[in-house]
Motif scaffolding. Structure first.
Motif, PDB file in Angstrom:
ATOM      1  N   ALA A  28       2.827  16.309 -19.406  1.00 52.65           N
ATOM      2  CA  ALA A  28       2.167  17.520 -20.385  1.00 52.65           C
ATOM      3  C   ALA A  28       2.690  16.914 -21.998  1.00 52.65           C
ATOM      4  N   SER A  29       3.960  16.530 -22.062  1.00 59.89           N
ATOM      5  CA  SER A  29       4.553  16.480 -23.663  1.00 59.89           C
ATOM      6  C   SER A  29       5.835  15.440 -23.235  1.00 59.89           C
ATOM      7  N   GLY A  30       5.853  14.839 -24.455  1.00 55.02           N
ATOM      8  CA  GLY A  30       6.957  14.042 -24.791  1.00 55.02           C
ATOM      9  C   GLY A  30       8.097  14.601 -24.736  1.00 55.02           C
ATOM     10  N   TYR A  31       8.308  15.983 -24.888  1.00 60.74           N
ATOM     11  CA  TYR A  31       9.609  16.715 -24.710  1.00 60.74           C
ATOM     12  C   TYR A  31       9.845  16.773 -23.283  1.00 60.74           C
ATOM     13  N   ALA A  56      21.077  13.673 -31.174  1.00 58.94           N
ATOM     14  CA  ALA A  56      20.127  13.093 -30.393  1.00 58.94           C
ATOM     15  C   ALA A  56      19.012  14.204 -30.581  1.00 58.94           C
ATOM     16  N   HIS A  57      17.649  14.133 -30.151  1.00 59.98           N
ATOM     17  CA  HIS A  57      16.749  15.069 -30.440  1.00 59.98           C
ATOM     18  C   HIS A  57      16.799  16.153 -29.248  1.00 59.98           C
ATOM     19  N   ALA A  58      16.603  17.454 -29.350  1.00 66.96           N
ATOM     20  CA  ALA A  58      16.800  18.721 -28.706  1.00 66.96           C
ATOM     21  C   ALA A  58      16.145  18.459 -27.200  1.00 66.96           C
ATOM     22  N   SER A  59      15.210  17.491 -27.017  1.00 68.60           N
ATOM     23  CA  SER A  59      14.470  17.166 -25.756  1.00 68.60           C
ATOM     24  C   SER A  59      15.540  16.456 -24.906  1.00 68.60           C
ATOM     25  N   ILE A  60      16.349  15.478 -25.511  1.00 65.67           N
ATOM     26  CA  ILE A  60      16.997  14.645 -24.889  1.00 65.67           C
ATOM     27  C   ILE A  60      18.185  15.522 -24.421  1.00 65.67           C
ATOM     28  N   THR A  98      19.224   7.581 -26.485  1.00 71.54           N
ATOM     29  CA  THR A  98      19.347   7.735 -27.800  1.00 71.54           C
ATOM     30  C   THR A  98      17.726   8.143 -28.396  1.00 71.54           C
ATOM     31  N   ASP A  99      17.487   8.602 -29.636  1.00 76.90           N
ATOM     32  CA  ASP A  99      16.235   8.662 -30.241  1.00 76.90           C
ATOM     33  C   ASP A  99      15.853   7.167 -30.576  1.00 76.90           C
ATOM     34  N   GLY A 100      14.987   6.524 -30.405  1.00 79.38           N
ATOM     35  CA  GLY A 100      14.702   5.095 -30.949  1.00 79.38           C
ATOM     36  C   GLY A 100      14.503   5.213 -32.498  1.00 79.38           C
ATOM     37  N   ALA A 125      15.534   4.726 -24.512  1.00 74.05           N
ATOM     38  CA  ALA A 125      15.263   4.905 -25.785  1.00 74.05           C
ATOM     39  C   ALA A 125      13.972   6.021 -26.006  1.00 74.05           C
ATOM     40  N   ASP A 126      14.201   7.128 -26.517  1.00 72.59           N
ATOM     41  CA  ASP A 126      12.966   8.201 -26.859  1.00 72.59           C
ATOM     42  C   ASP A 126      12.463   7.525 -27.874  1.00 72.59           C
ATOM     43  N   ASP A 127      10.927   6.972 -27.439  1.00 72.25           N
ATOM     44  CA  ASP A 127      10.247   6.422 -28.751  1.00 72.25           C
ATOM     45  C   ASP A 127       9.456   7.294 -29.318  1.00 72.25           C
ATOM     46  N   ALA A 128       9.444   8.337 -29.239  1.00 70.43           N
ATOM     47  CA  ALA A 128       8.397   9.503 -29.787  1.00 70.43           C
ATOM     48  C   ALA A 128       7.844   9.066 -31.147  1.00 70.43           C
ATOM     49  N   HIS A 129       8.634   8.646 -31.918  1.00 69.30           N
ATOM     50  CA  HIS A 129       8.321   8.298 -33.299  1.00 69.30           C
ATOM     51  C   HIS A 129       8.184   6.675 -33.712  1.00 69.30           C
ATOM     52  N   GLU A 162       8.025   8.469 -24.115  1.00 66.81           N
ATOM     53  CA  GLU A 162       6.904   8.244 -25.124  1.00 66.81           C
ATOM     54  C   GLU A 162       5.878   9.641 -25.326  1.00 66.81           C
ATOM     55  N   THR A 163       5.407   9.438 -26.326  1.00 62.50           N
ATOM     56  CA  THR A 163       4.580  10.647 -26.398  1.00 62.50           C
ATOM     57  C   THR A 163       2.848  10.249 -27.209  1.00 62.50           C
ATOM     58  N   MET A 164       2.019  10.852 -27.001  1.00 60.38           N
ATOM     59  CA  MET A 164       0.623  10.461 -27.534  1.00 60.38           C
ATOM     60  C   MET A 164       0.490  11.487 -28.653  1.00 60.38           C
ATOM     61  N   SER A 165       1.469  12.239 -29.133  1.00 64.45           N
ATOM     62  CA  SER A 165       1.450  13.326 -29.887  1.00 64.45           C
ATOM     63  C   SER A 165       1.665  12.959 -31.485  1.00 64.45           C
ATOM     64  N   LYS A 166       2.134  11.641 -31.933  1.00 62.26           N
ATOM     65  CA  LYS A 166       2.463  11.475 -32.984  1.00 62.26           C
ATOM     66  C   LYS A 166       1.654  10.245 -33.732  1.00 62.26           C
ATOM     67  N   ALA A 167       1.959   8.961 -33.400  1.00 63.52           N
ATOM     68  CA  ALA A 167       1.051   7.718 -34.183  1.00 63.52           C
ATOM     69  C   ALA A 167      -0.109   7.822 -33.149  1.00 63.52           C
TER      70      ALA A 167
HETATM   71  C1  LIG Z   1      12.661  12.306 -30.857  1.00 69.79           C
HETATM   72  C2  LIG Z   1      11.513  13.353 -29.988  1.00 69.79           C
HETATM   73  N1  LIG Z   1      11.226  13.194 -28.867  1.00 69.79           N
HETATM   74  C3  LIG Z   1      10.661  14.062 -28.296  1.00 69.79           C
HETATM   75  C4  LIG Z   1       9.607  14.847 -28.901  1.00 69.79           C
HETATM   76  C5  LIG Z   1       8.607  15.703 -28.192  1.00 69.79           C
HETATM   77  O1  LIG Z   1       7.367  14.967 -28.257  1.00 69.79           O
HETATM   78  P1  LIG Z   1       6.042  16.056 -27.900  1.00 69.79           P
HETATM   79  O2  LIG Z   1       5.795  16.737 -29.419  1.00 69.79           O
HETATM   80  O3  LIG Z   1       5.053  15.321 -27.402  1.00 69.79           O
HETATM   81  O4  LIG Z   1       6.520  17.213 -26.978  1.00 69.79           O
HETATM   82  C6  LIG Z   1       9.712  14.823 -30.320  1.00 69.79           C
HETATM   83  C7  LIG Z   1       8.938  15.648 -31.261  1.00 69.79           C
HETATM   84  O5  LIG Z   1       9.032  16.576 -31.894  1.00 69.79           O
HETATM   85  C8  LIG Z   1      10.855  13.752 -31.056  1.00 69.79           C
HETATM   86  O6  LIG Z   1      10.840  13.754 -32.185  1.00 69.79           O
END
Ligand SMILES: Cc1ncc(COP(=O)(O)O)c(C=O)c1O
Length: 365
Positions: free
Chosen positions: A84-87, A110-114, A151-153, A180-184, A211-216
């Motif tokens: 469902a989500s990168g989070y 680190a991002h909240a999702s980490i 870590t966030d990438g 590495a959280d490569d969301a960005h 990774e996520t499909m929700s950004k780039a």
């Molecule tokens: C570093 C990082 N990880 C994860 C997410 C979450 O990704 P998604 O929006 O696909 O849930 C974000 C987005 O806000 C992010 O910045």
């Protein structure tokens, strides 16, 4: 607050007014790309809007398998799992790897999702932001073996690229696991847009990426690519994966259409980074404090939230949308966050620079 009533792109509209748009994370301008929209419409016509079942019951459809195959090709990996989500991705990975690591060490910012994804009963330590010496100090001092370092990438707010080239040897030295959280970073960094691992030319089979499909990629939904062994573990062990509804048809179709564009046109990424590089230089040249070199995120930092807020307001009065950041995770930063997308024109960028100059004349940096 300006509430748009249009699609996102170079411009957005609100109540009949047109605004130049430098917000969000649609780095490659794919969220409203005509080919992506057409693919989504076709998918909805064929499949409706939802499969309304878990992937483990009756929710796996042909297009999920196709998308997972395309993501694996894009990433150069054996297999991929979408969810469902990168989070969710960080929680899914840390859950299924549990037992293979003793302690989790994360970057201070680190991002909240980490942070939210670390299993409750696991020991956590934080190292100073991007500080590899501190990471190594903590590992040595506490005699930690088999740690998991996550870590966030690319850091979402500051745009900084985590120093994975320096973190990786430390992780190896302590028999650890690196995530590495490569969301960005996905779709943006590396020769093929595969993210930070490719950017630093590190061995792909030794670093996990979420990774996520929700950004780039302009769409929605998270994914993890890797060996068949890894993806099988996720499918068999992850409660999050098993107990949530499969990605819906429009989202799956958007992912596939965006991937096709990204893989056929590597120039998109190159144009994006050239444009951002130039814009960041100009902003730094005006005397503003910024960071994130090499990514499409241009923060402009201040010593008070009031100034960041005022600049964001001033820009919107001049029909330019750039948000100021108020998240709880904003690391005590007071900033506006400019994001560039591959289709921004030189004139649009020049307009932002012109307005920033006007602001300086009125208020200073
Ligand atoms: C570093 C990082 N990880 C994860 C997410 C979450 O990704 P998604 O929006 O696909 O849930 C974000 C987005 O806000 C992010 O910045």
């Amino acid at each position: 607050m300006i509430v748009p009533d249009s699609e996102i792109g170079n411009y957005i509209f609100s109540k009949g007014k047109k605004y130049s748009y430098f917000g969000g994370n649609d780095y490659l301008g794919l969220a409203s790309h005509p080919e992506v929209k057409e693919a989504v419409i076709r998918a909805v016509q064929k499949y409706g809007v939802n499969f309304s079942a878990s992937r483990c019951t009756t929710g796996t459809f042909d297009i999920h398998l196709e998308l997972e195959k395309q993501l694996s090709d894009f990433k150069g990996k054996q297999d991929t799992v979408v969810f469902a989500s990168g989070y969710q991705g960080n929680g899914i990975l840390l859950e299924i790897l549990k037992g293979s690591y003793s302690t989790v060490l994360t970057d201070q910012y680190a991002h909240a999702s980490i942070l939210g994804g670390i299993p409750r009963d696991v020991k956590i330590m934080t190292y100073n932001h991007c500080d590899t010496d501190h990471l190594e100090y903590l590992l040595a001092q506490n005699r930690i073996n088999t740690p998991l370092i996550i870590t966030d990438g690319v850091f979402a707010l500051t745009g900084e690229i985590a120093p994975l080239d320096r973190i990786y040897p430390v992780v190896k030295k302590y028999n650890g696991t690196l995530v590495a959280d490569d969301a960005h970073s996905t779709g943006v960094l590396g020769k093929n847009g595969r993210g930070t691992q490719e950017h630093f030319n590190l061995p792909g089979d030794e670093i996990y990426q979420t990774e996520t499909m929700s950004k780039a990629l302009g769409g929605y939904g998270g994914f993890i690519s890797g060996s068949k062994k890894l993806t099988e573990l996720i499918r068999k062990r992850s409660a999050t994966y098993q107990a949530s509804t499969a990605l819906p048809p429009p989202v799956v179709a958007a992912g596939m259409a965006s991937l096709k564009i990204i893989m056929e046109d590597p120039g998109l990424r190159i144009r994006l980074l050239e444009k951002t590089g130039k814009m960041r230089e100009e902003i730094a040249g005006l005397g503003f404090r910024t960071s994130g070199y090499g990514t499409p995120i241009i923060p402009v930092m201040f010593s008070s939230m009031e100034r960041a807020k005022n600049l964001s307001l001033f820009l919107s009065e001049n029909r330019i949308i750039v948000p100021y950041i108020t998240y709880p995770s904003a690391q005590g930063l007071h900033m506006i966050r400019i994001t560039v997308n591959a289709s921004h024109t030189d004139d649009q960028i020049a307009e932002v620079i012109g307005i920033l100059k006007k602001w300086i004349e009125k208020k200073g940096t």
